[in-house]
Design a protein around this motif. Structure first.
Motif, PDB file in Angstrom:
ATOM      1  N   ASP A 156       0.882  -1.170   0.000  1.00 31.09           N
ATOM      2  CA  ASP A 156       0.000   0.000   0.000  1.00 31.09           C
ATOM      3  C   ASP A 156       0.915   1.214   0.000  1.00 31.09           C
ATOM      4  O   ASP A 156       1.504   1.564   1.018  1.00 31.09           O
ATOM      5  N   LEU A 157       1.053   1.859  -1.176  1.00 29.02           N
ATOM      6  CA  LEU A 157       2.022   2.939  -1.347  1.00 29.02           C
ATOM      7  C   LEU A 157       1.430   4.276  -0.920  1.00 29.02           C
ATOM      8  O   LEU A 157       0.305   4.612  -1.291  1.00 29.02           O
ATOM      9  N   GLY A 158       2.212   5.049  -0.167  1.00 31.94           N
ATOM     10  CA  GLY A 158       1.687   6.287   0.385  1.00 31.94           C
ATOM     11  C   GLY A 158       0.523   5.976   1.300  1.00 31.94           C
ATOM     12  O   GLY A 158      -0.539   6.590   1.217  1.00 31.94           O
ATOM     13  N   SER A 159       0.733   5.025   2.184  1.00 29.63           N
ATOM     14  CA  SER A 159      -0.360   4.401   2.945  1.00 29.63           C
ATOM     15  C   SER A 159      -1.010   5.325   3.958  1.00 29.63           C
ATOM     16  O   SER A 159      -2.110   5.045   4.444  1.00 29.63           O
ATOM     17  N   GLY A 160      -0.341   6.434   4.309  1.00 19.92           N
ATOM     18  CA  GLY A 160      -0.925   7.328   5.298  1.00 19.92           C
ATOM     19  C   GLY A 160      -1.167   6.601   6.607  1.00 19.92           C
ATOM     20  O   GLY A 160      -0.335   5.819   7.069  1.00 19.92           O
ATOM     21  N   PRO A 161      -2.345   6.813   7.226  1.00 22.84           N
ATOM     22  CA  PRO A 161      -2.611   6.190   8.523  1.00 22.84           C
ATOM     23  C   PRO A 161      -2.921   4.700   8.463  1.00 22.84           C
ATOM     24  O   PRO A 161      -3.178   4.084   9.495  1.00 22.84           O
ATOM     25  N   GLY A 162      -2.922   4.117   7.264  1.00 23.82           N
ATOM     26  CA  GLY A 162      -3.039   2.666   7.146  1.00 23.82           C
ATOM     27  C   GLY A 162      -4.449   2.125   7.061  1.00 23.82           C
ATOM     28  O   GLY A 162      -4.652   0.916   7.199  1.00 23.82           O
ATOM     29  N   LEU A 163      -5.431   2.969   6.774  1.00 27.50           N
ATOM     30  CA  LEU A 163      -6.816   2.493   6.726  1.00 27.50           C
ATOM     31  C   LEU A 163      -7.071   1.552   5.555  1.00 27.50           C
ATOM     32  O   LEU A 163      -7.802   0.564   5.691  1.00 27.50           O
ATOM     33  N   LEU A 164      -6.483   1.836   4.399  1.00 22.66           N
ATOM     34  CA  LEU A 164      -6.636   0.933   3.264  1.00 22.66           C
ATOM     35  C   LEU A 164      -5.875  -0.368   3.514  1.00 22.66           C
ATOM     36  O   LEU A 164      -6.350  -1.449   3.159  1.00 22.66           O
ATOM     37  N   SER A 165      -4.709  -0.274   4.138  1.00 20.34           N
ATOM     38  CA  SER A 165      -3.942  -1.485   4.473  1.00 20.34           C
ATOM     39  C   SER A 165      -4.772  -2.422   5.340  1.00 20.34           C
ATOM     40  O   SER A 165      -4.818  -3.638   5.108  1.00 20.34           O
ATOM     41  N   VAL A 166      -5.438  -1.863   6.347  1.00 18.35           N
ATOM     42  CA  VAL A 166      -6.267  -2.670   7.239  1.00 18.35           C
ATOM     43  C   VAL A 166      -7.427  -3.294   6.480  1.00 18.35           C
ATOM     44  O   VAL A 166      -7.733  -4.488   6.645  1.00 18.35           O
ATOM     45  N   ALA A 167      -8.091  -2.518   5.628  1.00 18.69           N
ATOM     46  CA  ALA A 167      -9.222  -3.051   4.862  1.00 18.69           C
ATOM     47  C   ALA A 167      -8.787  -4.193   3.953  1.00 18.69           C
ATOM     48  O   ALA A 167      -9.482  -5.215   3.843  1.00 18.69           O
ATOM     49  N   LEU A 168      -7.620  -4.054   3.314  1.00 14.59           N
ATOM     50  CA  LEU A 168      -7.119  -5.123   2.447  1.00 14.59           C
ATOM     51  C   LEU A 168      -6.813  -6.385   3.241  1.00 14.59           C
ATOM     52  O   LEU A 168      -7.116  -7.503   2.811  1.00 14.59           O
ATOM     53  N   ALA A 169      -6.202  -6.229   4.411  1.00 15.96           N
ATOM     54  CA  ALA A 169      -5.871  -7.389   5.235  1.00 15.96           C
ATOM     55  C   ALA A 169      -7.127  -8.070   5.761  1.00 15.96           C
ATOM     56  O   ALA A 169      -7.186  -9.307   5.845  1.00 15.96           O
ATOM     57  N   GLU A 170      -8.136  -7.283   6.102  1.00 17.82           N
ATOM     58  CA  GLU A 170      -9.370  -7.854   6.645  1.00 17.82           C
ATOM     59  C   GLU A 170     -10.165  -8.623   5.593  1.00 17.82           C
ATOM     60  O   GLU A 170     -10.866  -9.581   5.928  1.00 17.82           O
ATOM     61  N   LYS A 171     -10.067  -8.206   4.328  1.00 16.12           N
ATOM     62  CA  LYS A 171     -10.887  -8.791   3.279  1.00 16.12           C
ATOM     63  C   LYS A 171     -10.159  -9.837   2.444  1.00 16.12           C
ATOM     64  O   LYS A 171     -10.676 -10.306   1.436  1.00 16.12           O
ATOM     65  N   SER A 172      -8.934 -10.202   2.838  1.00 18.12           N
ATOM     66  CA  SER A 172      -8.142 -11.162   2.062  1.00 18.12           C
ATOM     67  C   SER A 172      -7.170 -11.867   2.994  1.00 18.12           C
ATOM     68  O   SER A 172      -7.168 -11.647   4.208  1.00 18.12           O
ATOM     69  N   ARG A 194       4.303   5.794  12.130  1.00 19.22           N
ATOM     70  CA  ARG A 194       3.964   5.544  13.530  1.00 19.22           C
ATOM     71  C   ARG A 194       2.447   5.502  13.724  1.00 19.22           C
ATOM     72  O   ARG A 194       1.923   4.664  14.479  1.00 19.22           O
ATOM     73  N   ILE A 195       1.735   6.381  13.032  1.00 17.01           N
ATOM     74  CA  ILE A 195       0.279   6.368  13.121  1.00 17.01           C
ATOM     75  C   ILE A 195      -0.275   5.074  12.519  1.00 17.01           C
ATOM     76  O   ILE A 195      -1.199   4.464  13.061  1.00 17.01           O
ATOM     77  N   ALA A 196       0.293   4.645  11.392  1.00 11.68           N
ATOM     78  CA  ALA A 196      -0.146   3.391  10.773  1.00 11.68           C
ATOM     79  C   ALA A 196       0.094   2.207  11.706  1.00 11.68           C
ATOM     80  O   ALA A 196      -0.684   1.251  11.723  1.00 11.68           O
ATOM     81  N   GLN A 197       1.171   2.262  12.474  1.00 11.91           N
ATOM     82  CA  GLN A 197       1.443   1.208  13.448  1.00 11.91           C
ATOM     83  C   GLN A 197       0.310   1.129  14.473  1.00 11.91           C
ATOM     84  O   GLN A 197      -0.130   0.040  14.859  1.00 11.91           O
TER      85      GLN A 197
END
Length: 207
Positions: free
Chosen positions: A40-56, A71-74
């Motif tokens: 997830d490039l330019g992931s920011g706070p990681g909300l898309l990263s979490v959604a991808l992990a939850e749905k796959s 740090r916020i994404a962590q």
């Protein structure tokens, strides 16, 4: 920098949050990829990263150049650290081996890349054969886009002007020219009413 990261994260959580599960479902359906490594490039706070992990079953690297944002994404990934790893890194020179990522996604960061030609080459480099990348600025659906625009106009009177300025820096015409200059073997622009995606595929035939 920290204050800027926290302000951006607050907007993402309070206004943009509904788009990330929708976008995750879309890119998973379009790619047909649900396991392996995702960036997830330019992931920011990681909300898309979490959604991808939850749905796959993907393992997700949340890559962002800002240490404060990592740090916020962590914090966002708390409880999912076995599947989501925030990493500080630059899209123009990613700390990832060749032929590694099954799926690459980036929502919104494309407009801030200093050298998109170089970034497109990097994306192709780290994709594994059969891998797919979607980078762009979609809002998921037109209804979500309209809701977000209404909220952001209340927060920022210059919102429409800011959007027009950013969009003007990465029009589909300009992106097609940059993709051609990058010599990426297989790419296209997916234009939709809710936004657009640059789609890059590697080693699996073209469109």
């Amino acid at each position: 920098m920290k204050k800027s990261a926290e302000g951006f994260a607050r907007i993402a959580r309070e206004v943009f949050a509904p788009i990330y599960p929708v976008i995750a479902e879309q890119v998973l359906a379009w790619s047909g990829i649900r396991d392996g490594l995702c960036l997830d490039l330019g992931s920011g706070p990681g909300l898309l990263s979490v959604a991808l992990a939850e749905k796959s079953d993907l393992t997700v690297i949340a890559l962002d150049a800002d240490p404060a944002m990592a740090r916020i994404a962590q914090e966002t990934a708390a409880g999912r650290t076995d599947r989501i790893a925030p990493v500080i890194g630059d899209v123009h020179s990613m700390p990832v081996r060749d032929d590694t990522a099954s799926l690459i996604v980036s929502r919104g960061s494309l407009f801030f890349w200093e050298d998109r030609v170089r970034a497109f080459r990097e994306i192709e480099r780290v994709l594994r054969p059969g891998g797919v990348a979607f980078v762009g600025g979609s809002f998921g659906t037109t209804a979500l886009r309209d809701t977000i625009f209404a909220q952001m106009r209340r927060r920022n009177p210059n919102w429409d002007r800011d959007v027009a300025r950013r969009s003007g820096q990465a029009t589909p015409y300009q992106l097609r020219r940059e993709l051609a200059a990058s010599a990426v073997a297989c790419s296209r622009i997916r234009e939709e009413e809710a936004g657009f995606w640059v789609e890059i595929r590697k080693g699996s035939g073209c469109f």
